[in-house]
Structure formats: structure tokens, C-alpha cells
Motif scaffolding. Sequence first.
Motif, PDB file in Angstrom:
ATOM      1  N   SER A  31      79.838 -96.096  13.937  1.00 13.93           N
ATOM      2  CA  SER A  31      80.300 -95.407  15.147  1.00 13.93           C
ATOM      3  C   SER A  31      81.668 -94.756  14.941  1.00 13.93           C
ATOM      4  O   SER A  31      82.394 -94.540  15.897  1.00 13.93           O
ATOM      5  CB  SER A  31      80.358 -96.390  16.310  1.00 13.93           C
ATOM      6  N   ASP A  32      82.034 -94.434  13.709  1.00 17.03           N
ATOM      7  CA  ASP A  32      83.335 -93.839  13.446  1.00 17.03           C
ATOM      8  C   ASP A  32      83.508 -92.474  14.095  1.00 17.03           C
ATOM      9  O   ASP A  32      84.623 -92.021  14.298  1.00 17.03           O
ATOM     10  CB  ASP A  32      83.576 -93.715  11.943  1.00 17.03           C
ATOM     11  N   GLY A  33      82.432 -91.802  14.429  1.00 16.75           N
ATOM     12  CA  GLY A  33      82.502 -90.485  15.060  1.00 16.75           C
ATOM     13  C   GLY A  33      82.778 -90.549  16.548  1.00 16.75           C
ATOM     14  O   GLY A  33      82.855 -89.521  17.211  1.00 16.75           O
ATOM     15  N   GLY A  34      82.957 -91.733  17.100  1.00 15.66           N
ATOM     16  CA  GLY A  34      83.201 -91.873  18.527  1.00 15.66           C
ATOM     17  C   GLY A  34      84.448 -91.153  19.004  1.00 15.66           C
ATOM     18  O   GLY A  34      84.476 -90.610  20.106  1.00 15.66           O
ATOM     19  N   ALA A  35      85.479 -91.100  18.186  1.00 20.11           N
ATOM     20  CA  ALA A  35      86.714 -90.406  18.563  1.00 20.11           C
ATOM     21  C   ALA A  35      86.467 -88.911  18.718  1.00 20.11           C
ATOM     22  O   ALA A  35      87.003 -88.273  19.628  1.00 20.11           O
ATOM     23  CB  ALA A  35      87.804 -90.661  17.540  1.00 20.11           C
ATOM     24  N   LEU A  36      85.652 -88.333  17.862  1.00 19.34           N
ATOM     25  CA  LEU A  36      85.317 -86.913  17.987  1.00 19.34           C
ATOM     26  C   LEU A  36      84.543 -86.645  19.270  1.00 19.34           C
ATOM     27  O   LEU A  36      84.771 -85.651  19.950  1.00 19.34           O
ATOM     28  CB  LEU A  36      84.498 -86.445  16.784  1.00 19.34           C
ATOM     29  N   LEU A  37      83.625 -87.538  19.607  1.00 23.44           N
ATOM     30  CA  LEU A  37      82.859 -87.391  20.841  1.00 23.44           C
ATOM     31  C   LEU A  37      83.778 -87.479  22.055  1.00 23.44           C
ATOM     32  O   LEU A  37      83.666 -86.677  22.989  1.00 23.44           O
ATOM     33  CB  LEU A  37      81.772 -88.452  20.917  1.00 23.44           C
ATOM     34  N   LEU A  38      84.720 -88.415  22.050  1.00 22.09           N
ATOM     35  CA  LEU A  38      85.678 -88.537  23.154  1.00 22.09           C
ATOM     36  C   LEU A  38      86.565 -87.300  23.259  1.00 22.09           C
ATOM     37  O   LEU A  38      86.847 -86.812  24.350  1.00 22.09           O
ATOM     38  CB  LEU A  38      86.542 -89.784  22.978  1.00 22.09           C
TER      39      LEU A  38
END
Length: 49
Positions: A31-38
Motif C-alpha cells: 500500500s505504499d502508493g496510498g500517499a499518491l492517492l491521498l
Amino acid sequence: MSTACTQFSFSFAKHFRRPVSARFDGGVIGSDGGALLLREGDRRINLLQ
């Protein structure tokens, strides 16, 4: 009742000059891409301003 998602990739705003996209065909992923989604969500609704 179930919901079917038919979109397999999403494009986000560029990070400097690099394109950013999310794809959902990678099997087991982190889930490392969560910051990009936020970040993209914030840009669209302007929550942090």
C-alpha cells in the motif's frame, strides 16, 4: 449483491516530470502508493487549503 469495478488503471498528476499511474493487475501488492492517492484526492477537493 456485488459491485464490479471495470477500470483497471488510473492516471495521476505528474511528479515533477515523471508520469504517475496506478494499475490493478499486479497481483499481491503493498500500500505504499496510498500517499499518491491521498495527494490526488486533496488536489481534486482542495481539502487542505
